[in-house]
Design a protein around this motif. Structure first.
Motif, PDB file in Angstrom:
ATOM      1  N   GLY A  39      28.844  38.177  40.859  1.00 11.35           N
ATOM      2  CA  GLY A  39      29.958  37.581  41.588  1.00 11.35           C
ATOM      3  C   GLY A  39      31.095  37.180  40.677  1.00 11.35           C
ATOM      4  O   GLY A  39      32.275  37.360  41.018  1.00 11.35           O
ATOM      5  N   ASP A  42      32.912  40.387  39.610  1.00 17.35           N
ATOM      6  CA  ASP A  42      33.718  40.933  40.716  1.00 17.35           C
ATOM      7  C   ASP A  42      34.986  40.118  40.906  1.00 17.35           C
ATOM      8  O   ASP A  42      36.078  40.666  41.100  1.00 17.35           O
ATOM      9  CB  ASP A  42      32.900  40.927  42.007  1.00 17.35           C
ATOM     10  CG  ASP A  42      31.795  41.978  42.004  1.00 17.35           C
ATOM     11  OD1 ASP A  42      31.861  42.897  41.165  1.00 17.35           O
ATOM     12  OD2 ASP A  42      30.860  41.850  42.828  1.00 17.35           O
ATOM     13  N   ALA A  43      34.842  38.771  40.853  1.00 17.43           N
ATOM     14  CA  ALA A  43      36.006  37.908  41.027  1.00 17.43           C
ATOM     15  C   ALA A  43      37.001  38.084  39.885  1.00 17.43           C
ATOM     16  O   ALA A  43      38.219  38.061  40.097  1.00 17.43           O
ATOM     17  CB  ALA A  43      35.562  36.448  41.103  1.00 17.43           C
ATOM     18  N   GLN A  46      38.983  41.271  40.558  1.00 13.04           N
ATOM     19  CA  GLN A  46      39.895  41.139  41.686  1.00 13.04           C
ATOM     20  C   GLN A  46      41.066  40.209  41.380  1.00 13.04           C
ATOM     21  O   GLN A  46      42.199  40.443  41.835  1.00 13.04           O
ATOM     22  CB  GLN A  46      39.135  40.616  42.904  1.00 13.04           C
ATOM     23  CG  GLN A  46      38.101  41.596  43.448  1.00 13.04           C
ATOM     24  CD  GLN A  46      37.222  40.968  44.509  1.00 13.04           C
ATOM     25  OE1 GLN A  46      37.453  39.839  44.932  1.00 13.04           O
ATOM     26  NE2 GLN A  46      36.206  41.707  44.948  1.00 13.04           N
ATOM     27  N   GLU A  47      40.809  39.137  40.599  1.00 15.48           N
ATOM     28  CA  GLU A  47      41.840  38.139  40.342  1.00 15.48           C
ATOM     29  C   GLU A  47      42.520  38.316  38.987  1.00 15.48           C
ATOM     30  O   GLU A  47      43.420  37.546  38.638  1.00 15.48           O
ATOM     31  CB  GLU A  47      41.217  36.742  40.417  1.00 15.48           C
ATOM     32  CG  GLU A  47      40.600  36.436  41.785  1.00 15.48           C
ATOM     33  CD  GLU A  47      39.739  35.184  41.765  1.00 15.48           C
ATOM     34  OE1 GLU A  47      39.785  34.465  40.750  1.00 15.48           O
ATOM     35  OE2 GLU A  47      39.032  34.933  42.761  1.00 15.48           O
ATOM     36  N   THR A  49      41.192  37.819  36.089  1.00 15.57           N
ATOM     37  CA  THR A  49      40.761  36.757  35.178  1.00 15.57           C
ATOM     38  C   THR A  49      40.398  37.348  33.812  1.00 15.57           C
ATOM     39  O   THR A  49      39.829  38.436  33.728  1.00 15.57           O
ATOM     40  CB  THR A  49      39.532  36.029  35.760  1.00 15.57           C
ATOM     41  OG1 THR A  49      39.866  35.539  37.059  1.00 15.57           O
ATOM     42  CG2 THR A  49      39.125  34.863  34.883  1.00 15.57           C
TER      43      THR A  49
END
Length: 281
Positions: A39, A42-43, A46-47, A49
Motif C-alpha cells: 500500500g 502504491d501510494a 500515485q502521489e 512521494t
C-alpha cells in the motif's frame, strides 16, 4: 566510495527487489511494515512521494504497531480489575474529591519523585476506581505499573517464603514504577503479614511510587496492623514523600442502589418492566 556492479550478474527486477524487501522485513520481525509495504509503494507511485518519504511512512507504521503492542503488554501486566480511565470518574457526583488534585496526579509527575499517594475514605466513595485510573494512566504513558490488594500481596509473599524464593517475590513488587496496594487495613494482618508488607514498602522507599487505598484513617493504622512501632515506620516511609487524598462524600454504591430502588418504584407505579444495568463500584 565507488559502488561497482558485476556485469556478469543480471540486474534484479522490481518484483525480485519487492520480494527481497518483504523477506528483510519478515526477518527483522517488522510484520506491520511488511503488511503495509504494498500500500505504501502504491501510494508513493500515485502521489509522487519520494523514496525517503515512503521509507519514513513504512517505519512509522512499524513504530506505531510496536508501541501499541508494548502498551497492550504493560496494561496486561498491570493486572487492572477494570478498564477505567480518569475521564470515567464522575467528579460532579463525588463532591468529596479534589478534582484539581486528581488531575494533577494524573500528569504522573509524582512518579518522578518516587512519591506516594494515599487515598482515604469510607467504602464506596471511589478510592479503588481512582487508583485504577492512575495506574492505567501510568501504563499508557510507558511506565510499568501493577495493581494488587494488600491481602493478595501478603498471600503471594507468604507463598514465596514457603517455597524459598522470597527475594524473587519481593523483586516482583519492587520493580514496577508504580505499585497500587488496594484495601490497606481492610483485614488485620498477622505478624508475618505485617513484616512482609513492610518489606515491600521499605524496598520501594525513595525508589518507586506506591498508591494505597484505605477506609481506615492513618491514625487507625497502628490498630489495624497490630504493631504500633511497625505502623509508625511504615507510615513514616509512605508519608515522607506522600500525598494524602481524603474523600469525604457519598458512596457510589449506595447512590446506585438508591437509583435502582427509585427506578423500581416508578416502574411499579406505571406497570413498566425495568432492565438492569451494570453499576460501577
Amino acid at each position: 566510495m565507488t559502488i561497482t556492479t558485476d556485469p556478469t550478474v543480471p540486474p534484479r527486477t522490481s518484483a525480485q527487489i519487492y520480494q527481497r524487501l518483504r523477506s528483510h522485513l519478515a526477518f527483522l520481525k517488522m510484520g506491520a511494515a511488511a503488511e503495509a509495504l504494498s500500500g505504501v509503494l502504491d501510494a508513493a507511485r500515485q502521489e509522487g512521494t519520494s523514496e525517503l518519504e515512503a521509507i519514513e511512512q513504512l517505519l512509522a507504521i512499524e513504530v506505531d504497531a510496536t508501541e501499541n503492542r508494548q502498551q497492550a503488554s504493560r496494561l496486561h501486566f498491570a493486572n487492572l480489575p477494570a478498564p477505567w480511565g480518569i475521564d470515567d470518574y464522575d467528579f460532579s457526583a463525588q463532591p468529596g474529591v479534589d478534582e484539581k488534585l486528581i488531575r494533577e496526579l494524573a500528569t504522573l509527575r509524582f512518579l518522578d519523585d518516587a512519591a506516594n499517594v494515599i487515598l482515604i475514605g469510607q467504602p464506596g466513595v471511589g478510592k479503588t476506581m481512582l487508583s485504577i485510573c492512575l495506574a492505567r494512566a501510568a501504563a499508557e504513558a510507558g511506565h510499568k505499573a501493577y495493581f494488587t490488594t494488600c491481602e493478595d500481596l501478603v498471600r503471594r509473599l507468604k507463598k514465596a517464603v514457603a517455597e524459598h524464593r522470597f527475594q524473587t517475590g519481593l523483586r516482583f513488587f519492587a520493580q514496577p514504577r508504580l505499585l497500587v496496594i488496594d484495601e490497606f487495613g481492610y483485614r488485620k494482618l498477622d505478624e508475618d503479614g505485617r513484616s512482609l508488607l513492610f518489606e515491600v514498602v521499605n524496598t520501594r522507599y525513595l525508589k518507586g511510587s506506591i498508591i494505597t487505598t484505605s477506609h481506615v484513617g492513618i491514625n487507625g493504622w497502628a490498630e489495624r496492623l497490630g504493631d504500633p512501632m511497625l505502623a509508625a515506620a511504615l507510615i513514616d516511609r509512605l508519608l515522607h514523600r506522600g500525598i494524602i487524598v481524603g474523600i469525604d462524600g457519598p458512596s457510589y454504591r449506595m447512590r446506585s442502589h438508591q437509583a435502582r430502588a427509585d427506578a423500581l418504584r416508578k416502574a411499579a407505579a406505571h406497570g413498566t418492566p425495568v432492565t438492569g444495568k451494570a453499576v460501577r463500584s
